[in-house]
Design a protein around this motif. Structure first.
Motif, PDB file in Angstrom:
ATOM      1  N   PRO A 123       0.795  -1.238   0.000  1.00 40.15           N
ATOM      2  CA  PRO A 123       0.000   0.000   0.000  1.00 40.15           C
ATOM      3  C   PRO A 123       0.824   1.284   0.000  1.00 40.15           C
ATOM      4  O   PRO A 123       0.409   2.285  -0.581  1.00 40.15           O
ATOM      5  CB  PRO A 123      -0.833  -0.129   1.277  1.00 40.15           C
ATOM      6  N   SER A 124       2.012   1.260   0.616  1.00 42.41           N
ATOM      7  CA  SER A 124       2.813   2.479   0.693  1.00 42.41           C
ATOM      8  C   SER A 124       3.351   2.919  -0.666  1.00 42.41           C
ATOM      9  O   SER A 124       3.838   4.041  -0.809  1.00 42.41           O
ATOM     10  CB  SER A 124       3.984   2.272   1.658  1.00 42.41           C
ATOM     11  N   LEU A 125       3.246   2.048  -1.693  1.00 48.60           N
ATOM     12  CA  LEU A 125       3.750   2.392  -3.023  1.00 48.60           C
ATOM     13  C   LEU A 125       2.648   2.853  -3.974  1.00 48.60           C
ATOM     14  O   LEU A 125       2.915   3.135  -5.141  1.00 48.60           O
ATOM     15  CB  LEU A 125       4.475   1.187  -3.641  1.00 48.60           C
ATOM     16  N   LEU A 126       1.399   2.944  -3.490  1.00 52.04           N
ATOM     17  CA  LEU A 126       0.293   3.321  -4.382  1.00 52.04           C
ATOM     18  C   LEU A 126       0.477   4.736  -4.941  1.00 52.04           C
ATOM     19  O   LEU A 126       0.221   4.979  -6.129  1.00 52.04           O
ATOM     20  CB  LEU A 126      -1.045   3.207  -3.646  1.00 52.04           C
ATOM     21  N   ALA A 127       0.897   5.684  -4.103  1.00 57.65           N
ATOM     22  CA  ALA A 127       1.096   7.058  -4.584  1.00 57.65           C
ATOM     23  C   ALA A 127       2.177   7.103  -5.653  1.00 57.65           C
ATOM     24  O   ALA A 127       2.042   7.790  -6.672  1.00 57.65           O
ATOM     25  CB  ALA A 127       1.460   7.967  -3.409  1.00 57.65           C
ATOM     26  N   LYS A 128       3.264   6.354  -5.448  1.00 57.81           N
ATOM     27  CA  LYS A 128       4.346   6.279  -6.440  1.00 57.81           C
ATOM     28  C   LYS A 128       3.836   5.651  -7.737  1.00 57.81           C
ATOM     29  O   LYS A 128       4.176   6.116  -8.841  1.00 57.81           O
ATOM     30  CB  LYS A 128       5.494   5.453  -5.861  1.00 57.81           C
ATOM     31  N   ALA A 129       3.029   4.605  -7.618  1.00 58.86           N
ATOM     32  CA  ALA A 129       2.496   3.926  -8.802  1.00 58.86           C
ATOM     33  C   ALA A 129       1.596   4.856  -9.614  1.00 58.86           C
ATOM     34  O   ALA A 129       1.590   4.816 -10.844  1.00 58.86           O
ATOM     35  CB  ALA A 129       1.732   2.680  -8.383  1.00 58.86           C
ATOM     36  N   ARG A 130       0.841   5.714  -8.932  1.00 59.16           N
ATOM     37  CA  ARG A 130      -0.031   6.662  -9.658  1.00 59.16           C
ATOM     38  C   ARG A 130       0.789   7.678 -10.441  1.00 59.16           C
ATOM     39  O   ARG A 130       0.321   8.227 -11.429  1.00 59.16           O
ATOM     40  CB  ARG A 130      -0.961   7.379  -8.673  1.00 59.16           C
ATOM     41  N   GLU A 131       1.993   7.959  -9.998  1.00 58.25           N
ATOM     42  CA  GLU A 131       2.841   8.940 -10.688  1.00 58.25           C
ATOM     43  C   GLU A 131       3.457   8.374 -11.964  1.00 58.25           C
ATOM     44  O   GLU A 131       3.896   9.140 -12.820  1.00 58.25           O
ATOM     45  CB  GLU A 131       3.975   9.391  -9.756  1.00 58.25           C
ATOM     46  N   MET A 132       3.524   7.069 -12.082  1.00 53.60           N
ATOM     47  CA  MET A 132       4.175   6.465 -13.241  1.00 53.60           C
ATOM     48  C   MET A 132       3.378   6.765 -14.511  1.00 53.60           C
ATOM     49  O   MET A 132       2.159   6.718 -14.510  1.00 53.60           O
ATOM     50  CB  MET A 132       4.310   4.948 -13.058  1.00 53.60           C
TER      51      MET A 132
END
Length: 351
Positions: free
Chosen positions: A215-224
């Motif tokens: 879950p902590s990588l969801l914000a990073k994934a949205r930026e891709m």
């Protein structure tokens, strides 16, 4: 009990409605062949509205202000354009604060849309336009394999799929991203490191299919800028056996990723489409089924989240679960041969 359906199928007819969020211009035509990233409709919308109180600015009544206003609805005004001018020896004027479009005039006021931007609606899958919905969008039909996911980052693209997974519980590590993968869609496994996402962005890759993401990588994934489709859940969840079998045997094929968000009201879900040529039209998959002995099901909750199983029997009445709750349940044989009792609400039919 009516069961939701999680589509994992090797060959089906896929029909999807693609609509603009607001009214606009449909570009695609009936029977037109479209690609995944092709624009089928477009519109413009404003990010901000500005209300100008002309009557108050000029110190006149609303009726008088209406007679002094020089613009009309749909007029496109440049910045500082004169909207109205008062009377007298030293008349005051009202000017447009920014470039914009007039959307309403009346009652001594003018409403402007400013900061307009263009929105392009892409096809989201390769196929044929079988219906045009005037001013809103199109219906596209295709045939091939279909795997639905549980989360997407909102991007769309297509490309050749390369399999980096050795097993359903493989973890995507940054060192797997070598230059030979540039321009590919990667079947990557579990995402547990931000460096993995960044490495694919620097290739660049055209898409990523993951079994799960912490879950902590969801914000990073949205930026891709490339699409990411998660097939099974959040945390460290292996890929379900049905999706892994279909996707791993489809490596080196062209696939389309539509990583749109899951919306239970519209029924939209992130999807992986494997286009296949067919001589006849395969059946359209049903959106709902009934739980029955023999049905293939996917677990939606822990401890067996993401696992595929087969219903052995539907338990009569309500079953008391280890938690103390009583619910309609079924006896299910999982793909590792373990037999468990699962509430019906914690399963979905795979079809």
């Amino acid at each position: 009990m009516i069961a939701p359906v999680h589509h994992v199928t090797g060959l089906t007819t896929i029909v999807r409605e693609r609509l603009l969020p607001v009214s606009g211009n449909v570009i695609a035509r009936i029977q037109q062949k479209v690609t995944t990233g092709e624009v089928v409709a477009e519109t413009r919308w404003a990010r901000e509205h500005v209300l100008l109180d002309v009557a108050r600015s000029l110190g006149v009544s609303p009726a008088t202000a209406d007679r002094l206003i020089k613009c009309q609805v749909d007029d496109q005004l440049p910045a500082s354009a004169e909207i109205a001018m008062g009377k007298g020896l030293f008349p005051r004027s009202v000017r447009a604060p920014r470039e914009g479009r007039v959307v309403a005039v009346g009652g001594g006021q003018v409403l402007l849309e400013v900061g307009e931007s263009k929105f392009e609606l892409r096809a989201g899958m390769p196929g044929t336009v079988v219906q045009v919905i005037p001013n809103r969008g199109v219906v596209i039909q295709s045939s091939g394999g279909l795997v639905q996911g549980v989360w997407g980052n909102g991007r769309i693209d297509s490309g050749l799929m390369v399999n980096l997974m050795q097993s359903p519980d493989s973890v995507l590590t940054p060192y797997r991203a070598d230059v030979s993968l540039r321009g590919s869609i990667l079947l990557g496994g579990m995402i547990q490191h931000a460096e993995s996402l960044q490495a694919l962005a620097e290739l660049p890759a055209r898409g990523l299919i993951a079994s799960s993401i912490v879950p902590s990588l969801l914000a990073k994934a949205r930026e891709m800028r490339y699409p990411i489709v998660v097939t099974d859940g959040f945390g460290s969840v292996p890929m379900n056996s049905a999706a892994y079998k279909l996707l791993s045997t489809s490596a080196k094929r062209e696939v389309a990723l539509n990583a749109e968000s899951t919306d239970r009201y519209s029924g939209s879900r992130p999807e992986i489409i494997i286009p296949l040529p067919t001589t006849s039209e395969p059946p359209i998959p049903s959106e709902t089924e009934s739980f029955a002995p023999g049905s293939q099901v996917r677990m939606r909750c822990a401890p067996a989240m993401g696992r595929i199983g087969s219903i052995l029997s539907i338990k009569p009445g309500l079953t008391t679960l280890p938690s103390g709750l009583r619910a309609q349940s079924a006896e299910v044989k999982l793909d590792n041969n373990e037999i468990v009792i699962v509430p019906l609400v914690n399963m979905e039919v795979v079809g």
